[in-house]
Design a protein around this motif. Structure first.
Motif, PDB file in Angstrom:
ATOM      1  N   UNK A 102       0.827  -1.206   0.000  1.00  0.00           N
ATOM      2  CA  UNK A 102       0.000   0.000   0.000  1.00  0.00           C
ATOM      3  C   UNK A 102       0.862   1.257   0.000  1.00  0.00           C
ATOM      4  N   UNK A 103       1.914   1.270   0.830  1.00  0.00           N
ATOM      5  CA  UNK A 103       2.803   2.430   0.893  1.00  0.00           C
ATOM      6  C   UNK A 103       3.568   2.608  -0.420  1.00  0.00           C
TER       7      UNK A 103
ATOM      8  N   UNK B 277       4.250   5.617  -5.383  1.00  0.00           N
ATOM      9  CA  UNK B 277       4.330   5.525  -6.843  1.00  0.00           C
ATOM     10  C   UNK B 277       3.370   6.508  -7.510  1.00  0.00           C
ATOM     11  N   UNK B 278       2.164   6.665  -6.956  1.00  0.00           N
ATOM     12  CA  UNK B 278       1.182   7.591  -7.531  1.00  0.00           C
ATOM     13  C   UNK B 278       1.671   9.037  -7.454  1.00  0.00           C
ATOM     14  N   UNK B 279       2.347   9.393  -6.357  1.00  0.00           N
ATOM     15  CA  UNK B 279       2.910  10.739  -6.235  1.00  0.00           C
ATOM     16  C   UNK B 279       3.979  10.980  -7.290  1.00  0.00           C
ATOM     17  N   UNK B 280       4.845   9.988  -7.484  1.00  0.00           N
ATOM     18  CA  UNK B 280       5.886  10.103  -8.506  1.00  0.00           C
ATOM     19  C   UNK B 280       5.261  10.240  -9.899  1.00  0.00           C
ATOM     20  N   UNK B 281       4.226   9.451 -10.156  1.00  0.00           N
ATOM     21  CA  UNK B 281       3.554   9.490 -11.456  1.00  0.00           C
ATOM     22  C   UNK B 281       2.935  10.861 -11.726  1.00  0.00           C
ATOM     23  N   UNK B 282       2.226  11.390 -10.724  1.00  0.00           N
ATOM     24  CA  UNK B 282       1.576  12.689 -10.920  1.00  0.00           C
ATOM     25  C   UNK B 282       2.596  13.774 -11.246  1.00  0.00           C
ATOM     26  N   UNK B 283       3.712  13.780 -10.521  1.00  0.00           N
ATOM     27  CA  UNK B 283       4.763  14.772 -10.747  1.00  0.00           C
ATOM     28  C   UNK B 283       5.365  14.601 -12.141  1.00  0.00           C
ATOM     29  N   UNK B 284       5.589  13.343 -12.526  1.00  0.00           N
ATOM     30  CA  UNK B 284       6.194  13.069 -13.832  1.00  0.00           C
ATOM     31  C   UNK B 284       5.270  13.477 -14.971  1.00  0.00           C
ATOM     32  N   UNK B 285       3.983  13.210 -14.825  1.00  0.00           N
ATOM     33  CA  UNK B 285       3.035  13.529 -15.894  1.00  0.00           C
ATOM     34  C   UNK B 285       2.860  15.033 -16.071  1.00  0.00           C
ATOM     35  N   UNK B 286       3.066  15.803 -15.001  1.00  0.00           N
ATOM     36  CA  UNK B 286       3.058  17.260 -15.133  1.00  0.00           C
ATOM     37  C   UNK B 286       4.202  17.696 -16.045  1.00  0.00           C
ATOM     38  N   UNK B 287       5.391  17.116 -15.830  1.00  0.00           N
ATOM     39  CA  UNK B 287       6.540  17.417 -16.688  1.00  0.00           C
ATOM     40  C   UNK B 287       6.264  17.019 -18.133  1.00  0.00           C
ATOM     41  N   UNK B 288       5.783  15.794 -18.324  1.00  0.00           N
ATOM     42  CA  UNK B 288       5.536  15.284 -19.680  1.00  0.00           C
ATOM     43  C   UNK B 288       4.492  16.139 -20.395  1.00  0.00           C
TER      44      UNK B 288
ATOM     45  N   UNK C  74      16.240 -15.118  -5.282  1.00  0.00           N
ATOM     46  CA  UNK C  74      16.171 -15.587  -6.661  1.00  0.00           C
ATOM     47  C   UNK C  74      14.829 -15.400  -7.334  1.00  0.00           C
ATOM     48  N   UNK C  75      13.887 -14.729  -6.671  1.00  0.00           N
ATOM     49  CA  UNK C  75      12.573 -14.461  -7.269  1.00  0.00           C
ATOM     50  C   UNK C  75      12.640 -13.200  -8.117  1.00  0.00           C
ATOM     51  N   UNK C  76      12.037 -13.257  -9.273  1.00  0.00           N
ATOM     52  CA  UNK C  76      11.979 -12.095 -10.156  1.00  0.00           C
ATOM     53  C   UNK C  76      10.842 -11.180  -9.692  1.00  0.00           C
ATOM     54  N   UNK C  77      11.157  -9.904  -9.426  1.00  0.00           N
ATOM     55  CA  UNK C  77      10.160  -8.923  -8.997  1.00  0.00           C
ATOM     56  C   UNK C  77      10.109  -7.774 -10.005  1.00  0.00           C
ATOM     57  N   UNK C  78       8.908  -7.265 -10.257  1.00  0.00           N
ATOM     58  CA  UNK C  78       8.788  -6.043 -11.044  1.00  0.00           C
ATOM     59  C   UNK C  78       9.468  -4.896 -10.302  1.00  0.00           C
ATOM     60  N   UNK C  79      10.166  -4.044 -11.013  1.00  0.00           N
ATOM     61  CA  UNK C  79      10.857  -2.902 -10.397  1.00  0.00           C
ATOM     62  C   UNK C  79       9.873  -1.738 -10.247  1.00  0.00           C
ATOM     63  N   UNK C  80       8.920  -1.912  -9.355  1.00  0.00           N
ATOM     64  CA  UNK C  80       7.871  -0.914  -9.204  1.00  0.00           C
ATOM     65  C   UNK C  80       8.331   0.324  -8.435  1.00  0.00           C
ATOM     66  N   UNK C  81       9.604   0.332  -8.038  1.00  0.00           N
ATOM     67  CA  UNK C  81      10.169   1.545  -7.450  1.00  0.00           C
ATOM     68  C   UNK C  81      10.730   2.489  -8.515  1.00  0.00           C
ATOM     69  N   UNK C  82      10.735   2.057  -9.778  1.00  0.00           N
ATOM     70  CA  UNK C  82      11.162   2.952 -10.869  1.00  0.00           C
ATOM     71  C   UNK C  82      10.188   2.947 -12.050  1.00  0.00           C
ATOM     72  N   UNK C  83       9.281   1.969 -12.104  1.00  0.00           N
ATOM     73  CA  UNK C  83       8.289   1.929 -13.186  1.00  0.00           C
ATOM     74  C   UNK C  83       6.912   1.570 -12.634  1.00  0.00           C
TER      75      UNK C  83
ATOM     76  N   UNK D 203       3.739  -0.420 -19.584  1.00  0.00           N
ATOM     77  CA  UNK D 203       4.772   0.213 -18.767  1.00  0.00           C
ATOM     78  C   UNK D 203       4.735   1.735 -18.839  1.00  0.00           C
ATOM     79  N   UNK D 204       4.838   2.370 -17.661  1.00  0.00           N
ATOM     80  CA  UNK D 204       5.082   3.810 -17.570  1.00  0.00           C
ATOM     81  C   UNK D 204       6.300   4.009 -16.678  1.00  0.00           C
ATOM     82  N   UNK D 205       7.367   4.549 -17.249  1.00  0.00           N
ATOM     83  CA  UNK D 205       8.593   4.811 -16.498  1.00  0.00           C
ATOM     84  C   UNK D 205       8.524   6.239 -15.967  1.00  0.00           C
ATOM     85  N   UNK D 206       8.517   6.392 -14.623  1.00  0.00           N
ATOM     86  CA  UNK D 206       8.375   7.745 -14.074  1.00  0.00           C
ATOM     87  C   UNK D 206       9.709   8.390 -13.733  1.00  0.00           C
ATOM     88  N   UNK D 207      10.811   7.860 -14.291  1.00  0.00           N
ATOM     89  CA  UNK D 207      12.129   8.465 -14.097  1.00  0.00           C
ATOM     90  C   UNK D 207      12.725   9.010 -15.396  1.00  0.00           C
TER      91      UNK D 207
END
Length: 439
Positions: free
Chosen positions: A24-25, A30-41, A259-268, A284-288
Motif C-alpha cells: 500500500x505504501x 508511486x502515484x505521487x511520482x507518477x503525478x509529478x512526472x506527468x506534469x513534466x511530460x 532468486x525471485x523475479x520482482x517487477x521494479x515498481x520503485x522505478x516503473x 509500462x510507464x517509467x516515471x524516471x
C-alpha cells in the motif's frame, strides 16, 4: 559532482533509503511520482501536451514510439539522425560516442521492429546506481570484475566502471575462442550474458575452459528456462541465477536475494493486461525517464504472477517467470471447429516432459509453428526421444480437445550472435530461417 559520486548517491538511495513496509505504501508513493512526472511530460512533450491523468494517454507500442519519435523525445533529436548514429556505432563496433550529449541505443529487433532509445547522463547514472544496488554481492567499496557478454556495448553499461569496478565487454559477434581465453585471465566476480551464451560458456568450462568462479551469474535478453537455470547453477556452483528483465522501455524486473523475479515498481509503474488468471501483458510507464518518456507502453511479453508471496518481503509484485512473447502463442484447431491458443509454456513442456529417468534430452532445441500451422521441432534427438516428444504433443492435444498439427523433426543449428527463441510462431510475413534465432 563527478559521475562516480552521482552513481554512489543513487546506489545508496536504492540500496538503503528507498524501502517500503508494505505494498500500500509503495503504491501511494508511486502515484505521487507518477503525478509529478506527468506534469513534466504534459508540459514538455508535444504529442502529450496538456495531459495530466495517465488514462488520458494513448497506449503506445514500438511503432507508435518510432512514428512520433521527434515529438516524444525532449532532447530535440530527430529519428533519422538518431538511427543513422546508432547504426554507424553498430557497424564500427564503437559505442562510446554520444549524440548531443545523449546516449543512443539500437534495440535488437526481437519483436521484428527496430527501436531507438535515448538516455541522458542523469538517467544513465541513475540506472548504474540502481543495477549496482541490486546485484553487487558486497559493498560498493570492494573491488569487482564484471564480464558482460552482449550484442552491443553502450555508455549505459560503461557507466558501471570505476577504480574498484572493472567492466569487461565481450562482443558476442566476435570469436568465442578468444573470449574464453580472456575470460579465464579475467576471472570475473560477476558474469552477465544471455542464457544461450551462458550455457555455451558453462559447457566449455566443463569440457575445456577450466574453472572460473563468478560469485554472481546474471541472465539477460532471453527467456531463462528452468532446466537451463538448474544446469547453470550446477556447473557454476551458485545458488541463484539472477535475471534482469530489461528492454528499450527500461529496467522492468530484477531478482531478489532469494532468486525471485520482482517487477521494479520503485522505478516503473506497470498496468497488467490479463490473459488468464495469472498470465498478463505489461503496460509500462517509467516515471524516471524524461529524455524519451515511456508512457503506457504495451509490451508483447507474457509474464506469469507468482502464486504465493516471496520470502524476501518485497512489496513489488513477484513473478513466477517470463514465459515468452505474446505473438509466439501457438494456434491449434479444436474439435469444436474453433481456433484455440496454446501458451509457450505448454509447448516448452512437450520437450522437457519427454525426459524420463536415466535419459537426458538435449537442452539445445527449438519449436516453431509455421504460418500454415504445422510444427517443426529442431533438435539432435535420438529416435526414442522423438517418440516421447511426439507423445507429449499428443497428450497436450487430447487433454484440451485439440487437433494436433503436423509435426516434423529437423536437426538443430545455431546462428552465433543472435537471440535464442526456443518457442516461436512464424507469421506469413516472417522470413524462413531454420536457425536457433530467426528474429
Amino acid at each position: 559532482m563527478s559521475e562516480q559520486l552521482q552513481i554512489l548517491k543513487y546506489y545508496l538511495y536504492y540500496k538503503y533509503l528507498l524501502h517500503f513496509s508494505d505494498r500500500k505504501r509503495l503504491l501511494l508513493w508511486q502515484q505521487k511520482k507518477l503525478r509529478r512526472h506527468l506534469v513534466f511530460v504534459g508540459k514538455h512533450v508535444k504529442i502529450y501536451c496538456g495531459k495530466r491523468n495517465l488514462r488520458e494517454y494513448p497506449v503506445a507500442d514500438k511503432e507508435f514510439m518510432m512514428k512520433h519519435f521527434d515529438q516524444i523525445n525532449t532532447a530535440g533529436i530527430r529519428r533519422e539522425e538518431a538511427e543513422a548514429f546508432a547504426v554507424e556505432a553498430e557497424r564500427e563496433r564503437n559505442f562510446v560516442p554520444r549524440l548531443h550529449g545523449v546516449t543512443v541505443g539500437l534495440s535488437s529487433g526481437t519483436s521484428g521492429k527496430r527501436g531507438i532509445f535515448l538516455v541522458s547522463d542523469k538517467e544513465r547514472l541513475r540506472w548504474a546506481g540502481y543495477i549496482l544496488a541490486r546485484f553487487l554481492p558486497g559493498s560498493i567499496l570492494n573491488t569487482y570484475s564484471i564480464a558482460f557478454f552482449m550484442r552491443a556495448d553502450s555508455n549505459l553499461y560503461e557507466s558501471l566502471k570505476s577504480q574498484r569496478i572493472r567492466f569487461h565487454f565481450f562482443d558476442i559477434y566476435q570469436d568465442m575462442e578468444a573470449h574464453r581465453k580472456r575470460l579465464k585471465e579475467i576471472q570475473p566476480d560477476i558474469l552477465v550474458g544471455q542464457p544461450s551464451v551462458l550455457l555455451m560458456l558453462a559447457k566449455s568450462m566443463r569440457d575445456e575452459l577450466g574453472p572460473i568462479n563468478p560469485k554472481v551469474i546474471i541472465s539477460i535478453a532471453e527467456v531463462l528456462e528452468k532446466r537451463d537455470e538448474e544446469l547453470l547453477k550446477k556447473i557454476f556452483n551458485v545458488d541463484i541465477i539472477h535475471q534482469v528483465y530489461q528492454c528499450t522501455e527500461g529496467c522492468l524486473a530484477t531478482t531478489c536475494r532469494l532468486g525471485t523475479l520482482h517487477l521494479n515498481e520503485d522505478i516503473v509503474h506497470i498496468d497488467r493486461e490479463y490473459l488468464d488468471e495469472r498470465r498478463f501483458v505489461p503496460v509500462v510507464t517509467d516515471f524516471e525517464r524524461k529524455t524519451q518518456p515511456v508512457i503506457r507502453y504495451r509490451l508483447n511479453d507474457i509474464l506469469v504472477e507468482k502464486t504465493c508471496p516471496c520470502g524476501c518481503k518485497s512489496p513489488c509484485l513477484a513473478l513466477e517467470k517470463i514465459e515468452g512473447r505474446e505473438d509466439d502463442v501457438f494456434v491449434f484447431s479444436g474439435k469444436d471447429g474453433q481456433k484455440h491458443t496454446v501458451f509457450p509454456d505448454f509447448i516448452r513442456r512437450c520437450v522437457l516432459f519427454a525426459d524420463s529417468p536415466g535419459t537426458n534430452c538435449t537442452s539445445d532445441y527449438r519449436v516453431v509453428q509455421e504460418p500454415e500451422g504445422n510444427i517443426l521441432v529442431y533438435g539432435d534427438f535420438e529416435e526414442d526421444e522423438k517418440k516421447r516428444i511426439r507423445l507429449e504433443f499428443v497428450r497436450l492435444a487430447k487433454d484440451r480437445d485439440l487437433l494436433l498439427p503436423e509435426l516434423a523433426f529437423l536437426p538443430y543449428t545455431c546462428e552465433p550472435g543472435r537471440k535464442m527463441k526456443r518457442i516461436e510462431h512464424r507469421t506469413a510475413g516472417s522470413k524462413e530461417k531454420r536457425k536457433c534465432a530467426s528474429d
